[in-house]
Every structure is written in C-alpha cells, then in structure tokens.
Design a protein around this motif. Sequence first.
Motif, PDB file in Angstrom:
ATOM      1  N   GLU A  50      -1.028  -2.099   2.700  1.00  0.00           N
ATOM      2  CA  GLU A  50      -1.024  -3.591   2.094  1.00  0.00           C
ATOM      3  C   GLU A  50      -0.842  -4.586   3.315  1.00  0.00           C
ATOM      4  OE1 GLU A  50       1.724  -3.964  -1.144  1.00  0.00           O
ATOM      5  OE2 GLU A  50       0.634  -2.529  -2.531  1.00  0.00           O
ATOM      6  N   VAL A  53       2.824  -5.703   5.206  1.00  0.00           N
ATOM      7  CA  VAL A  53       3.756  -4.695   5.076  1.00  0.00           C
ATOM      8  C   VAL A  53       4.217  -4.146   6.235  1.00  0.00           C
ATOM      9  CG1 VAL A  53       4.401  -2.401   3.752  1.00  0.00           C
ATOM     10  CG2 VAL A  53       3.256  -4.308   2.734  1.00  0.00           C
ATOM     11  N   GLN A  89      -0.458  -7.007  -3.679  1.00  0.00           N
ATOM     12  CA  GLN A  89       1.043  -6.426  -3.189  1.00  0.00           C
ATOM     13  C   GLN A  89       1.746  -6.050  -4.510  1.00  0.00           C
ATOM     14  OE1 GLN A  89       1.890 -10.231  -1.095  1.00  0.00           O
ATOM     15  NE2 GLN A  89       1.473  -9.094   0.949  1.00  0.00           N
TER      16      GLN A  89
END
Length: 112
Positions: A50, A53, A89
């Motif tokens: 993602e 991240v 997310q």
Amino acid sequence: MTEENTTQKAVNTISLTTAQAWAKKWRDTPGATIKAHLIPQADITQLMAEKDVVDVRAYIGIDENGINKLMLVGVDTKGNDLIDDTNEQYIYDFTQPCPDTCNVTSPLYTLK
C-alpha cells in the motif's frame, strides 16, 4: 572477482528462550486464552504494498462471535496509521487465532 554478500542479517529478533519466557508470562495472565495468531502471507504482502506504508501496527480485538482477532494496518514514516478506503489503505483481518490454528509441535506452543 569477489561475490557480493546478498544475505541480510535479521534485525529485531529475540532468542527462543526469551520468546518462551514472554509467551509463558502472557499465558499466565488471567483470561489469556489465545496463544498466537496465524497471519496469511497475502495480508502482509498486500499491506506492505500500500502507498506510503513503511511499518505495520497490530490492534487486538474480539469479533461479534467472540473470536480474538489481530487487525493489521499500515503505518507511515511519521508513525501514523494509514486507514482510508478511498486511498486503498485498509484494515486487514484474515488472522486465525490459536487455538484453533496452532502448531502444537512448536517450542513456543509447548514452552519446553
């Protein structure tokens, strides 16, 4: 010509003895029934892919059926949880608690 060393030394690890001591302390805590959580590779792979991240945070919860859950979210460089469906997310929860998905031969399960 020399070969480049491509193996990486693991970081943030602990010994089996330490892990067993921590696990025993948890299990000796009144009300502690869960020994572990199985986290599917797909959760970790998708979560780490993602946007923004760099780390993962785990939250503990109990679902509507009384099953202990470990919820995983991505974390950015500032330590913020990244939870925003519109930015893809997500909160991941495909974890399976032990008991029922235990490795009963593991030295962390048996605490020898």
